[in-house]
Design an enzyme around this catalytic site. Structure first.
Site, short mmCIF file in Angstrom:
data_model
loop_
_atom_site.label_atom_id
_atom_site.label_comp_id
_atom_site.label_asym_id
_atom_site.label_seq_id
_atom_site.Cartn_x
_atom_site.Cartn_y
_atom_site.Cartn_z
N HIS A 80 0.84 -1.21 0.00
CA HIS A 80 0.00 0.00 0.00
C HIS A 80 0.88 1.26 0.00
O HIS A 80 0.54 2.26 -0.65
CB HIS A 80 -0.95 0.01 1.20
CG HIS A 80 -1.81 -1.22 1.27
ND1 HIS A 80 -2.43 -1.65 2.40
CD2 HIS A 80 -2.14 -2.14 0.30
CE1 HIS A 80 -3.11 -2.77 2.15
NE2 HIS A 80 -2.93 -3.09 0.89
N HIS A 238 -9.58 -1.92 -4.21
CA HIS A 238 -8.43 -2.24 -3.37
C HIS A 238 -7.49 -3.23 -4.07
O HIS A 238 -6.27 -3.09 -4.00
CB HIS A 238 -8.83 -2.79 -2.00
CG HIS A 238 -7.61 -3.02 -1.17
ND1 HIS A 238 -6.98 -2.00 -0.48
CD2 HIS A 238 -6.82 -4.12 -1.02
CE1 HIS A 238 -5.87 -2.46 0.06
NE2 HIS A 238 -5.74 -3.76 -0.23
N HIS A 265 -1.12 -10.95 -4.85
CA HIS A 265 0.30 -10.61 -4.80
C HIS A 265 1.18 -11.67 -5.48
O HIS A 265 2.17 -11.34 -6.11
CB HIS A 265 0.74 -10.42 -3.35
CG HIS A 265 -0.04 -9.35 -2.65
ND1 HIS A 265 -0.06 -8.05 -3.07
CD2 HIS A 265 -0.85 -9.41 -1.56
CE1 HIS A 265 -0.85 -7.34 -2.27
NE2 HIS A 265 -1.33 -8.14 -1.36
ZN LIG Z 1 -3.86 -4.65 -0.15
#
Ligand SMILES: [Zn+2]
Length: 310
Positions: A80, A238, A265
């Site tokens: 982030h 997000h 990810h």
């Molecule tokens: Zn995240």
């Protein structure tokens, strides 16, 4: 000619890590041209605590993006903060941290955007370099996929599907990266989890800093957070924020179009590894045309963040 940028001033914030639950302090420092984004653990002085934010330094992608070095020093949950740095158009910055995990803050990138806006972004004198994607690169895992296609700036489109969860269901979002769009469309979107998964993680020593103050928690067909959602499609936004943060590990702005279906990810990192493993798929170029940089905030967008100019 687009020039490299850095911060005008250093800025500090403090908070707990979502997985370790440990309080840490992060300092963002101006850096010379050509630095890129470099993390430094201040509890491991010198080279032993230094980790460049690059795809080939990623050591784990299970609960977030973790980078590490040959000394075994790691920093968790960088994504982030990475998204905020590139989302605000910052090229060169040193991130000092006195612990092993970047604070989760409110679960979004907005507190870090606020910090960077308070610090100010300044142009440097060297032209910006970028990675131009020349060929389609794609990675898959079951029905999930992520791919990069040639593009002139960085754009991304993503679809997520949680068929058994009517609160999320299917969501699609397409996004062109520049600072105003990042701030307006993605920065405030919070991370999310499911109540039963959070309970399982916490019983096994993870998500120790996780709470309704820094995550959207879904319980069956309802959202547990009393304040509700910040965007109707906050979940996919997000996930795109995570894509922006993970793609920032290319080490320079990507001139590419990202397309993903249910990525996370792990696939995001595999995609960069696949790109750089194929020499014909990319080239380093000098960026022409301006990338917008954030002006100092007239009105802080996140007054609750612990921020202090030193
Ligand atoms: Zn995240």
């Amino acid at each position: 000619m687009a020039l490299q940028t850095t911060l005008k001033n250093r800025m500090v914030c403090q908070g707990v890590g979502v997985h370790t639950g440990i309080l840490s302090t992060v300092t963002l420092l101006p850096a010379p041209e050509g630095t890129g984004i470099i993390f430094r653990r201040t509890d491991h002085p010198g080279i032993a605590g230094t980790i460049p934010a690059r795809f080939d330094r990623v050591t784990d992608t299970k609960l977030g993006t973790t980078i590490g070095n040959v000394y075994g020093v790691k920093i968790h949950t960088i994504e982030h903060l990475m998204a905020a740095i590139v989302g605000c158009g910052v090229t060169n910055v040193i991130v000092e941290i006195d612990g092993a995990e970047v604070p989760i803050m409110d679960g979004s990138a907005a507190p870090f955007v606020f910090l960077i806006e308070c610090a100010g972004v300044v142009q440097q004198s060297t032209p910006q370099r970028a990675i131009r994607v020349r060929e389609v690169v794609r990675v898959e895992d079951g029905d999930k996929y992520a791919e990069l296609l040639p593009g002139t700036g960085f754009s991304a489109e993503l679809e997520i599907a949680f068929e058994n969860c009517p609160v999320i269901d299917r969501q699609f979002y397409a996004f062109d990266l520049d600072a105003p769009s990042f701030k307006a469309e993605l920065a405030r979107a919070r991370t999310f989890g499911f109540k039963h998964e959070v309970e399982y993680l916490q019983a096994n020593g993870h998500a120790l800093g996780g709470s309704l103050a820094n995550s959207i928690v879904v319980d069956g067909d309802r959202i547990m957070n009393v304040e509700g959602l910040r965007y109707a499609d906050e979940f996919v936004r997000h996930k795109l924020l995570d894509v922006v943060g993970d793609m920032a590990l290319a080490g320079a702005p990507l001139l590419a179009q990202f397309r993903g279906y249910k990525t996370g990810h792990a696939l995001n990192n595999q995609l960069l590894r696949a790109l750089f493993a194929r020499k014909s798929a990319w080239e380093a170029v000098t960026l022409h045309g301006r990338r917008p940089a954030l002006k100092p905030a007239e009105r802080p967008m996140y007054p609750g963040a612990l921020a202090a100019a030193e």
